[in-house]
Design a protein around this motif. Structure first.
Motif, PDB file in Angstrom:
ATOM      1  N   ALA A  86       0.841  -1.206   0.000  1.00  0.00           N
ATOM      2  CA  ALA A  86       0.000   0.000   0.000  1.00  0.00           C
ATOM      3  C   ALA A  86       0.874   1.253   0.000  1.00  0.00           C
ATOM      4  CB  ALA A  86      -0.933  -0.007   1.207  1.00  0.00           C
ATOM      5  N   LEU A  87       1.924   1.235   0.794  1.00  0.00           N
ATOM      6  CA  LEU A  87       2.845   2.373   0.853  1.00  0.00           C
ATOM      7  C   LEU A  87       3.576   2.556  -0.480  1.00  0.00           C
ATOM      8  CD1 LEU A  87       3.792   4.503   2.848  1.00  0.00           C
ATOM      9  CD2 LEU A  87       5.608   2.939   3.538  1.00  0.00           C
ATOM     10  N   GLU A  88       4.022   1.462  -1.080  1.00  0.00           N
ATOM     11  CA  GLU A  88       4.714   1.542  -2.370  1.00  0.00           C
ATOM     12  C   GLU A  88       3.809   2.105  -3.460  1.00  0.00           C
ATOM     13  OE1 GLU A  88       5.986  -2.462  -2.843  1.00  0.00           O
ATOM     14  OE2 GLU A  88       7.715  -2.203  -1.506  1.00  0.00           O
ATOM     15  N   ILE A  89       2.561   1.665  -3.471  1.00  0.00           N
ATOM     16  CA  ILE A  89       1.630   2.193  -4.475  1.00  0.00           C
ATOM     17  C   ILE A  89       1.420   3.680  -4.264  1.00  0.00           C
ATOM     18  CG2 ILE A  89      -0.758   2.139  -5.312  1.00  0.00           C
ATOM     19  CD1 ILE A  89      -0.746  -0.888  -4.646  1.00  0.00           C
ATOM     20  N   SER A  90       1.292   4.096  -3.014  1.00  0.00           N
ATOM     21  CA  SER A  90       1.048   5.514  -2.740  1.00  0.00           C
ATOM     22  C   SER A  90       2.231   6.388  -3.173  1.00  0.00           C
ATOM     23  CB  SER A  90       0.726   5.736  -1.262  1.00  0.00           C
ATOM     24  OG  SER A  90       1.862   5.514  -0.466  1.00  0.00           O
ATOM     25  N   PHE A  91       3.447   5.835  -3.170  1.00  0.00           N
ATOM     26  CA  PHE A  91       4.626   6.588  -3.600  1.00  0.00           C
ATOM     27  C   PHE A  91       4.980   6.365  -5.067  1.00  0.00           C
ATOM     28  CE2 PHE A  91       5.810   6.634   1.016  1.00  0.00           C
ATOM     29  CZ  PHE A  91       5.720   8.003   1.157  1.00  0.00           C
ATOM     30  N   SER A  92       4.238   5.516  -5.758  1.00  0.00           N
ATOM     31  CA  SER A  92       4.521   5.253  -7.168  1.00  0.00           C
ATOM     32  C   SER A  92       4.029   6.416  -8.020  1.00  0.00           C
ATOM     33  CB  SER A  92       3.848   3.951  -7.612  1.00  0.00           C
ATOM     34  OG  SER A  92       2.449   4.122  -7.707  1.00  0.00           O
ATOM     35  N   ARG A  93       4.243   6.295  -9.296  1.00  0.00           N
ATOM     36  CA  ARG A  93       3.819   7.337 -10.239  1.00  0.00           C
ATOM     37  C   ARG A  93       2.363   7.199 -10.654  1.00  0.00           C
ATOM     38  NH1 ARG A  93       9.136   7.590 -14.095  1.00  0.00           N
ATOM     39  NH2 ARG A  93      10.541   8.245 -12.447  1.00  0.00           N
ATOM     40  N   MET A  94       1.693   6.242 -10.081  1.00  0.00           N
ATOM     41  CA  MET A  94       0.293   6.010 -10.410  1.00  0.00           C
ATOM     42  C   MET A  94      -0.558   7.193  -9.957  1.00  0.00           C
ATOM     43  SD  MET A  94      -1.867   2.746  -9.170  1.00  0.00           S
ATOM     44  CE  MET A  94      -3.620   2.762  -9.229  1.00  0.00           C
ATOM     45  N   GLU A  95      -1.465   7.626 -10.828  1.00  0.00           N
ATOM     46  CA  GLU A  95      -2.362   8.721 -10.457  1.00  0.00           C
ATOM     47  C   GLU A  95      -3.429   8.187  -9.516  1.00  0.00           C
ATOM     48  OE1 GLU A  95      -3.968  11.403 -13.319  1.00  0.00           O
ATOM     49  OE2 GLU A  95      -2.214  11.156 -14.619  1.00  0.00           O
ATOM     50  N   LEU A  96      -3.549   8.821  -8.365  1.00  0.00           N
ATOM     51  CA  LEU A  96      -4.517   8.400  -7.353  1.00  0.00           C
ATOM     52  C   LEU A  96      -5.426   9.566  -7.006  1.00  0.00           C
ATOM     53  CD1 LEU A  96      -1.986   6.633  -4.963  1.00  0.00           C
ATOM     54  CD2 LEU A  96      -3.571   5.499  -6.524  1.00  0.00           C
ATOM     55  N   ASN A  97      -6.721   9.272  -6.899  1.00  0.00           N
ATOM     56  CA  ASN A  97      -7.634  10.303  -6.414  1.00  0.00           C
ATOM     57  C   ASN A  97      -7.707  10.203  -4.887  1.00  0.00           C
ATOM     58  OD1 ASN A  97      -9.527   8.264  -5.723  1.00  0.00           O
ATOM     59  ND2 ASN A  97     -10.431   8.345  -7.770  1.00  0.00           N
ATOM     60  N   ALA A 102      -7.210   7.345   0.323  1.00  0.00           N
ATOM     61  CA  ALA A 102      -7.855   6.993   1.594  1.00  0.00           C
ATOM     62  C   ALA A 102      -7.882   5.484   1.790  1.00  0.00           C
ATOM     63  CB  ALA A 102      -9.272   7.570   1.644  1.00  0.00           C
ATOM     64  N   ARG A 103      -8.142   4.740   0.730  1.00  0.00           N
ATOM     65  CA  ARG A 103      -8.148   3.273   0.826  1.00  0.00           C
ATOM     66  C   ARG A 103      -6.757   2.756   1.199  1.00  0.00           C
ATOM     67  NH1 ARG A 103     -10.784   1.401  -4.725  1.00  0.00           N
ATOM     68  NH2 ARG A 103     -10.635  -0.679  -3.837  1.00  0.00           N
ATOM     69  N   LEU A 108      -3.011   0.641   5.321  1.00  0.00           N
ATOM     70  CA  LEU A 108      -1.757   0.828   6.058  1.00  0.00           C
ATOM     71  C   LEU A 108      -2.011   0.928   7.563  1.00  0.00           C
ATOM     72  CD1 LEU A 108       1.311   1.337   5.867  1.00  0.00           C
ATOM     73  CD2 LEU A 108       0.776   3.758   5.606  1.00  0.00           C
ATOM     74  N   LEU A 109      -2.972   1.747   7.955  1.00  0.00           N
ATOM     75  CA  LEU A 109      -3.262   1.936   9.384  1.00  0.00           C
ATOM     76  C   LEU A 109      -3.877   0.688  10.014  1.00  0.00           C
ATOM     77  CD1 LEU A 109      -4.641   5.580   9.323  1.00  0.00           C
ATOM     78  CD2 LEU A 109      -2.384   4.808  10.084  1.00  0.00           C
ATOM     79  N   ALA A 111      -3.520  -2.444   9.035  1.00  0.00           N
ATOM     80  CA  ALA A 111      -2.469  -3.464   9.147  1.00  0.00           C
ATOM     81  C   ALA A 111      -1.573  -3.159  10.346  1.00  0.00           C
ATOM     82  CB  ALA A 111      -1.651  -3.530   7.859  1.00  0.00           C
ATOM     83  N   GLY A 112      -1.258  -1.888  10.566  1.00  0.00           N
ATOM     84  CA  GLY A 112      -0.447  -1.508  11.728  1.00  0.00           C
ATOM     85  C   GLY A 112      -1.148  -1.811  13.037  1.00  0.00           C
ATOM     86  N   ASP A 113      -2.434  -1.512  13.110  1.00  0.00           N
ATOM     87  CA  ASP A 113      -3.210  -1.800  14.320  1.00  0.00           C
ATOM     88  C   ASP A 113      -3.261  -3.299  14.602  1.00  0.00           C
ATOM     89  OD1 ASP A 113      -3.749   0.870  14.735  1.00  0.00           O
ATOM     90  OD2 ASP A 113      -5.796   0.775  13.943  1.00  0.00           O
ATOM     91  N   LEU A 114      -3.503  -4.091  13.556  1.00  0.00           N
ATOM     92  CA  LEU A 114      -3.575  -5.539  13.739  1.00  0.00           C
ATOM     93  C   LEU A 114      -2.224  -6.126  14.130  1.00  0.00           C
ATOM     94  CD1 LEU A 114      -5.952  -6.645  10.852  1.00  0.00           C
ATOM     95  CD2 LEU A 114      -6.444  -6.574  13.289  1.00  0.00           C
ATOM     96  N   THR A 115      -1.153  -5.595  13.565  1.00  0.00           N
ATOM     97  CA  THR A 115       0.185  -6.060  13.922  1.00  0.00           C
ATOM     98  C   THR A 115       0.460  -5.793  15.392  1.00  0.00           C
ATOM     99  OG1 THR A 115       0.995  -5.692  11.674  1.00  0.00           O
ATOM    100  CG2 THR A 115       2.649  -5.801  13.416  1.00  0.00           C
ATOM    101  N   THR A 116       0.136  -4.596  15.852  1.00  0.00           N
ATOM    102  CA  THR A 116       0.326  -4.254  17.259  1.00  0.00           C
ATOM    103  C   THR A 116      -0.524  -5.144  18.153  1.00  0.00           C
ATOM    104  OG1 THR A 116       0.805  -1.963  16.671  1.00  0.00           O
ATOM    105  CG2 THR A 116       0.139  -2.384  18.953  1.00  0.00           C
ATOM    106  N   SER A 117      -1.783  -5.341  17.770  1.00  0.00           N
ATOM    107  CA  SER A 117      -2.692  -6.183  18.545  1.00  0.00           C
ATOM    108  C   SER A 117      -2.210  -7.636  18.573  1.00  0.00           C
ATOM    109  CB  SER A 117      -4.091  -6.108  17.931  1.00  0.00           C
ATOM    110  OG  SER A 117      -4.961  -6.995  18.558  1.00  0.00           O
ATOM    111  N   LEU A 118      -1.749  -8.115  17.425  1.00  0.00           N
ATOM    112  CA  LEU A 118      -1.260  -9.490  17.331  1.00  0.00           C
ATOM    113  C   LEU A 118      -0.044  -9.692  18.227  1.00  0.00           C
ATOM    114  CD1 LEU A 118      -1.729 -12.161  15.807  1.00  0.00           C
ATOM    115  CD2 LEU A 118      -0.148 -11.327  14.065  1.00  0.00           C
TER     116      LEU A 118
END
Length: 148
Positions: A86-97, A102-103, A108-109, A111-118
């Motif tokens: 998700a982070l790589e796509i957000s930093f790629s050259r792909m045009e995102l609205n 937001a998706r 990203l958030l 996955a971070g919450d679940l990792t912490t919880s896990l």
């Protein structure tokens, strides 16, 4: 876990041989869109990548926790890969609205919450049955009051 590189707007694992002009289609049946990333060794277009991440995130949220060290490592790797892609796509050259951004941020958030919880569930003391838990809580209160 393989590191990924972003070239020509496409996220692939290092070591994969793809010429820069090559277009790879989404691996979902009947999807003719171009893939934007790879997740668990499958190529996905943006929408199917988000859908697959949400499937993995929902499954990990429903699970009570891994029963073995191997399952624990596999779940962490899945969550980590979703977040990294998700982070790589957000930093790629792909045009995102804004909805696309937001998706990706949500994935990203979450996955971070679940990792912490896990990790917390893995290191937290086990829940005690009713009477034992109550006596442990009372003992804990007594220690807190004694410190005052």
């Amino acid at each position: 876990m393989a590191q990924a590189s972003v070239a020509a707007g496409f996220c692939r694992a290092k070591g994969d041989r793809i010429s820069m002009g090559t277009r790879v289609s989404c691996s979902r049946i009947e999807c003719l869109r171009n893939a934007v990333t790879v997740l668990v060794d499958k190529d996905y277009c943006f929408d199917h990548f988000c859908s697959r991440c949400y499937e993995l995130l929902e499954r990990n949220q429903r699970m009570a926790g891994p029963s073995s060290s191997q399952e624990f490592r596999e779940e962490l790797a899945e969550l980590d890969e979703c977040a990294r892609r998700a982070l790589e796509i957000s930093f790629s050259r792909m045009e995102l609205n804004n909805l696309d951004r937001a998706r990706l941020l949500d994935i990203l958030l979450w996955a971070g919450d679940l990792t912490t919880s896990l990790r917390h569930r893995r290191t937290a003391p086990p829940d005690l049955p009713g009477p034992a838990r109550e006596s442990a809580e009372l003992a804990g209160r007594g220690l807190c009051e004694a410190k005052r």
